[in-house]
Design an enzyme around this catalytic site. Structure first.
Site, PDB file in Angstrom:
ATOM      1  N   GLU A 128      -6.428  17.841   1.891  1.00 23.33           N
ATOM      2  CA  GLU A 128      -7.388  16.743   1.788  1.00 23.33           C
ATOM      3  C   GLU A 128      -6.707  15.399   2.044  1.00 23.33           C
ATOM      4  OE1 GLU A 128     -10.669  14.969  -1.425  1.00 23.33           O
ATOM      5  OE2 GLU A 128      -9.183  16.458  -2.043  1.00 23.33           O
ATOM      6  N   ASP A 158       0.856  -1.182   0.000  1.00 24.57           N
ATOM      7  CA  ASP A 158       0.000   0.000   0.000  1.00 24.57           C
ATOM      8  C   ASP A 158       0.890   1.229   0.000  1.00 24.57           C
ATOM      9  OD1 ASP A 158      -2.725   1.193   0.194  1.00 24.57           O
ATOM     10  OD2 ASP A 158      -1.901   2.049   2.022  1.00 24.57           O
ATOM     11  N   ASP A 180      -2.160  -0.737   6.525  1.00 23.29           N
ATOM     12  CA  ASP A 180      -3.113  -1.146   5.502  1.00 23.29           C
ATOM     13  C   ASP A 180      -2.619  -2.371   4.736  1.00 23.29           C
ATOM     14  OD1 ASP A 180      -4.690   0.898   6.320  1.00 23.29           O
ATOM     15  OD2 ASP A 180      -4.604   2.057   4.464  1.00 23.29           O
ATOM     16  N   HIS A 193      -5.524   6.186   7.532  1.00 21.79           N
ATOM     17  CA  HIS A 193      -4.827   5.339   6.579  1.00 21.79           C
ATOM     18  C   HIS A 193      -3.330   5.388   6.870  1.00 21.79           C
ATOM     19  CE1 HIS A 193      -8.036   5.097   3.207  1.00 21.79           C
ATOM     20  NE2 HIS A 193      -8.618   5.372   4.368  1.00 21.79           N
ATOM     21  N   GLU A 214       0.857   5.737   0.471  1.00 21.79           N
ATOM     22  CA  GLU A 214       0.177   7.007   0.757  1.00 21.79           C
ATOM     23  C   GLU A 214       0.858   8.077  -0.086  1.00 21.79           C
ATOM     24  OE1 GLU A 214      -2.520   6.992   2.359  1.00 21.79           O
ATOM     25  OE2 GLU A 214      -2.352   5.023   3.312  1.00 21.79           O
ATOM     26  N   HIS A 221      -4.544  10.458   5.780  1.00 23.06           N
ATOM     27  CA  HIS A 221      -3.438   9.670   6.344  1.00 23.06           C
ATOM     28  C   HIS A 221      -2.719  10.338   7.505  1.00 23.06           C
ATOM     29  CE1 HIS A 221      -1.010  12.340   3.886  1.00 23.06           C
ATOM     30  NE2 HIS A 221      -1.391  11.774   2.751  1.00 23.06           N
TER      31      HIS A 221
END
Length: 240
Positions: free
Chosen positions: A62, A12, A167, A162, A14, A67
Protein backbone atom coordinates in the site's frame (compact mmCIF):
# COMPACT_ATOMS: atom_id res chain seq x y z
CA UNK A 1 19.22 24.77 21.93
CA UNK A 2 17.42 28.05 21.32
CA UNK A 3 15.59 28.01 17.99
CA UNK A 4 16.60 30.42 15.25
CA UNK A 5 13.18 31.69 14.17
CA UNK A 6 14.67 33.24 11.02
CA UNK A 7 15.74 29.75 9.90
CA UNK A 8 13.03 27.34 8.88
CA UNK A 9 13.44 23.74 7.72
CA UNK A 10 10.51 22.38 5.71
CA UNK A 11 10.46 18.59 5.97
CA UNK A 12 8.70 15.52 4.63
CA UNK A 13 9.26 11.80 5.11
CA UNK A 14 8.23 8.61 3.34
CA UNK A 15 7.82 5.39 5.32
CA UNK A 16 7.43 1.64 5.03
CA UNK A 17 3.78 1.81 6.08
CA UNK A 18 0.74 4.04 5.94
CA UNK A 19 -0.79 5.99 8.81
CA UNK A 20 -2.96 3.95 11.14
CA UNK A 21 -4.55 4.70 14.47
CA UNK A 22 -1.82 4.85 17.09
CA UNK A 23 0.77 5.60 14.44
CA UNK A 24 2.53 3.06 12.20
CA UNK A 25 5.82 3.67 14.02
CA UNK A 26 4.31 1.65 16.87
CA UNK A 27 3.94 -1.26 14.45
CA UNK A 28 7.64 -1.50 13.62
CA UNK A 29 7.63 0.70 10.51
CA UNK A 30 10.58 2.86 9.44
CA UNK A 31 11.43 6.06 7.62
CA UNK A 32 12.78 5.27 4.13
CA UNK A 33 13.18 8.79 2.73
CA UNK A 34 13.81 12.21 4.29
CA UNK A 35 13.63 15.46 2.35
CA UNK A 36 14.13 18.90 3.88
CA UNK A 37 14.73 22.39 2.47
CA UNK A 38 16.02 25.47 4.24
CA UNK A 39 14.38 28.91 4.40
CA UNK A 40 16.14 31.89 5.98
CA UNK A 41 14.40 35.25 6.32
CA UNK A 42 11.52 33.91 4.16
CA UNK A 43 13.81 33.02 1.26
CA UNK A 44 14.77 29.54 0.06
CA UNK A 45 18.54 29.30 0.35
CA UNK A 46 19.12 26.35 -1.99
CA UNK A 47 20.41 24.17 0.86
CA UNK A 48 18.66 20.88 1.39
CA UNK A 49 18.99 17.53 3.11
CA UNK A 50 17.93 14.40 1.26
CA UNK A 51 18.47 10.72 2.00
CA UNK A 52 17.01 7.35 1.06
CA UNK A 53 17.25 4.88 3.95
CA UNK A 54 17.34 1.08 4.04
CA UNK A 55 14.65 -0.05 6.53
CA UNK A 56 14.71 -2.97 8.94
CA UNK A 57 11.49 -4.42 7.49
CA UNK A 58 9.75 -4.85 4.14
CA UNK A 59 7.74 -1.99 2.66
CA UNK A 60 3.97 -2.47 2.62
CA UNK A 61 2.49 -2.73 -0.92
CA UNK A 62 0.00 0.00 0.00
CA UNK A 63 2.88 2.36 0.78
CA UNK A 64 4.70 1.51 -2.46
CA UNK A 65 1.59 2.52 -4.40
CA UNK A 66 1.87 5.98 -2.83
CA UNK A 67 5.59 6.76 -3.06
CA UNK A 68 6.88 4.19 -5.53
CA UNK A 69 9.92 3.27 -3.39
CA UNK A 70 10.69 -0.46 -3.37
CA UNK A 71 12.78 -2.76 -1.21
CA UNK A 72 15.04 -3.47 -4.19
CA UNK A 73 15.72 0.25 -4.69
CA UNK A 74 16.70 0.65 -1.03
CA UNK A 75 18.88 -2.48 -0.85
CA UNK A 76 22.16 -0.54 -1.21
CA UNK A 77 21.10 2.58 0.68
CA UNK A 78 22.48 3.52 4.12
CA UNK A 79 20.66 2.59 7.30
CA UNK A 80 19.26 5.38 9.43
CA UNK A 81 22.18 5.23 11.88
CA UNK A 82 24.54 6.24 9.05
CA UNK A 83 22.69 9.46 8.24
CA UNK A 84 21.46 10.34 11.73
CA UNK A 85 24.09 12.90 12.70
CA UNK A 86 23.99 14.75 9.37
CA UNK A 87 20.21 14.93 9.64
CA UNK A 88 20.26 16.18 13.23
CA UNK A 89 22.87 18.80 12.32
CA UNK A 90 20.63 20.07 9.51
CA UNK A 91 17.46 20.50 11.56
CA UNK A 92 18.91 21.51 14.92
CA UNK A 93 17.90 24.95 16.14
CA UNK A 94 15.44 25.58 13.31
CA UNK A 95 11.68 25.89 13.22
CA UNK A 96 10.60 22.61 11.62
CA UNK A 97 7.67 22.88 9.19
CA UNK A 98 5.76 19.72 8.21
CA UNK A 99 2.32 18.83 6.89
CA UNK A 100 0.63 16.61 9.49
CA UNK A 101 3.72 17.12 11.65
CA UNK A 102 2.79 14.57 14.37
CA UNK A 103 3.18 11.81 11.76
CA UNK A 104 6.71 12.83 10.70
CA UNK A 105 7.85 13.79 14.20
CA UNK A 106 6.54 10.50 15.61
CA UNK A 107 8.64 8.57 13.09
CA UNK A 108 11.71 10.71 13.79
CA UNK A 109 11.39 10.11 17.53
CA UNK A 110 10.96 6.39 16.81
CA UNK A 111 14.18 6.28 14.78
CA UNK A 112 16.04 8.16 17.56
CA UNK A 113 14.77 5.61 20.08
CA UNK A 114 15.86 2.69 17.89
CA UNK A 115 19.41 4.09 18.00
CA UNK A 116 19.29 4.22 21.77
CA UNK A 117 19.47 8.02 21.61
CA UNK A 118 17.76 9.79 24.51
CA UNK A 119 16.44 12.58 22.30
CA UNK A 120 13.15 13.89 20.97
CA UNK A 121 12.59 16.14 17.99
CA UNK A 122 11.11 18.89 20.18
CA UNK A 123 14.50 19.12 21.94
CA UNK A 124 16.15 19.93 18.60
CA UNK A 125 13.69 22.41 17.12
CA UNK A 126 10.24 23.93 17.39
CA UNK A 127 7.48 22.29 15.34
CA UNK A 128 4.89 23.93 13.08
CA UNK A 129 2.14 21.82 11.53
CA UNK A 130 0.88 23.28 8.24
CA UNK A 131 -2.10 20.91 8.25
CA UNK A 132 -3.28 22.42 11.54
CA UNK A 133 -2.70 25.89 10.07
CA UNK A 134 -4.70 25.05 6.94
CA UNK A 135 -7.61 23.70 8.99
CA UNK A 136 -7.85 27.09 10.74
CA UNK A 137 -7.66 29.01 7.46
CA UNK A 138 -10.01 26.67 5.55
CA UNK A 139 -12.25 25.07 8.22
CA UNK A 140 -14.34 22.13 7.13
CA UNK A 141 -12.48 21.70 3.82
CA UNK A 142 -9.95 19.20 2.49
CA UNK A 143 -6.44 20.43 3.19
CA UNK A 144 -4.03 17.92 1.70
CA UNK A 145 -0.97 19.20 -0.16
CA UNK A 146 -2.48 18.84 -3.65
CA UNK A 147 -5.61 20.77 -2.63
CA UNK A 148 -3.51 23.57 -1.09
CA UNK A 149 -1.46 23.80 -4.29
CA UNK A 150 -4.69 24.30 -6.25
CA UNK A 151 -5.89 26.98 -3.82
CA UNK A 152 -2.64 28.92 -3.92
CA UNK A 153 -1.95 28.47 -7.64
CA UNK A 154 1.23 26.41 -7.15
CA UNK A 155 2.38 24.15 -10.00
CA UNK A 156 2.63 20.60 -8.61
CA UNK A 157 2.52 18.83 -11.98
CA UNK A 158 5.78 16.99 -11.12
CA UNK A 159 4.06 15.29 -8.18
CA UNK A 160 2.88 12.08 -9.83
CA UNK A 161 3.97 10.12 -6.73
CA UNK A 162 4.78 11.24 -3.20
CA UNK A 163 8.48 11.98 -2.71
CA UNK A 164 9.99 13.49 0.42
CA UNK A 165 12.24 16.10 -1.19
CA UNK A 166 9.74 17.17 -3.85
CA UNK A 167 6.95 17.38 -1.27
CA UNK A 168 9.19 19.46 1.02
CA UNK A 169 9.93 21.86 -1.87
CA UNK A 170 6.21 22.20 -2.66
CA UNK A 171 5.29 22.59 1.01
CA UNK A 172 7.84 25.41 1.32
CA UNK A 173 6.00 27.29 -1.43
CA UNK A 174 2.65 26.61 0.25
CA UNK A 175 3.92 27.74 3.66
CA UNK A 176 5.31 31.02 2.36
CA UNK A 177 2.02 31.80 0.63
CA UNK A 178 -0.06 30.73 3.65
CA UNK A 179 1.91 32.99 5.98
CA UNK A 180 2.44 36.09 3.90
CA UNK A 181 1.29 35.83 0.30
CA UNK A 182 4.90 35.67 -0.85
CA UNK A 183 5.47 34.62 -4.46
CA UNK A 184 9.11 35.68 -4.91
CA UNK A 185 10.91 32.48 -3.98
CA UNK A 186 14.41 33.47 -5.08
CA UNK A 187 17.46 31.91 -3.45
CA UNK A 188 20.14 33.60 -1.37
CA UNK A 189 23.65 33.09 -2.71
CA UNK A 190 26.66 31.78 -0.85
CA UNK A 191 24.91 29.66 1.79
CA UNK A 192 25.71 26.13 0.57
CA UNK A 193 27.60 23.59 2.65
CA UNK A 194 29.05 20.16 1.97
CA UNK A 195 25.76 18.28 2.41
CA UNK A 196 23.67 20.86 0.55
CA UNK A 197 23.34 21.57 -3.13
CA UNK A 198 21.31 24.13 -5.10
CA UNK A 199 17.84 23.31 -6.40
CA UNK A 200 15.97 24.70 -9.35
CA UNK A 201 13.41 27.39 -8.40
CA UNK A 202 9.83 26.22 -8.12
CA UNK A 203 7.15 27.58 -10.42
CA UNK A 204 4.31 29.54 -8.88
CA UNK A 205 1.35 30.37 -11.08
CA UNK A 206 0.48 34.02 -10.66
CA UNK A 207 -3.17 34.92 -10.90
CA UNK A 208 -3.91 37.27 -13.78
CA UNK A 209 -5.16 40.74 -12.83
CA UNK A 210 -8.78 41.36 -13.67
CA UNK A 211 -9.34 43.87 -16.45
CA UNK A 212 -11.36 46.85 -15.21
CA UNK A 213 -13.79 48.26 -17.82
CA UNK A 214 -15.25 51.65 -16.83
CA UNK A 215 -18.95 52.33 -17.40
CA UNK A 216 -19.86 54.32 -20.51
CA UNK A 217 -21.75 57.63 -20.36
CA UNK A 218 -24.97 55.89 -21.43
CA UNK A 219 -24.53 53.25 -18.72
CA UNK A 220 -23.90 55.90 -16.06
CA UNK A 221 -27.02 57.79 -17.19
CA UNK A 222 -29.12 54.60 -16.98
CA UNK A 223 -27.68 53.87 -13.55
CA UNK A 224 -28.60 57.31 -12.22
CA UNK A 225 -32.10 56.98 -13.66
CA UNK A 226 -32.52 53.68 -11.86
CA UNK A 227 -31.38 55.26 -8.57
CA UNK A 228 -33.88 58.10 -9.12
CA UNK A 229 -36.66 55.50 -9.48
CA UNK A 230 -35.58 53.72 -6.29
CA UNK A 231 -35.41 57.01 -4.38
CA UNK A 232 -38.95 57.90 -5.45
CA UNK A 233 -40.21 54.70 -3.88
CA UNK A 234 -38.26 54.91 -0.63
CA UNK A 235 -34.74 55.23 0.71
CA UNK A 236 -31.87 54.71 -1.79
CA UNK A 237 -28.99 52.96 -0.01
CA UNK A 238 -26.47 53.81 -2.77
CA UNK A 239 -27.01 57.57 -2.24
CA UNK A 240 -26.72 57.57 1.55
Amino acid sequence: MKANYDRLVVLDTETTGMNREGGPHYQGHNIIEIGAVEIINRKLTGRHFHAYIKPTRAIDPEAISVHGITDAFLADKPQYAQIHQAFVDFIQGAELIAHNAPFDVGFMDHEFKNLGVSLQTTELCTITDTLAMAKKIFPGKRNNLDVLCDRYGIDNSRRTLHGALLDAEILADVYLLMTGGQTNLSFNAGTETDNASPMAPRTVKRQKSLKVIPASADEMSAHEARLDFIEQNGSCLWRQ
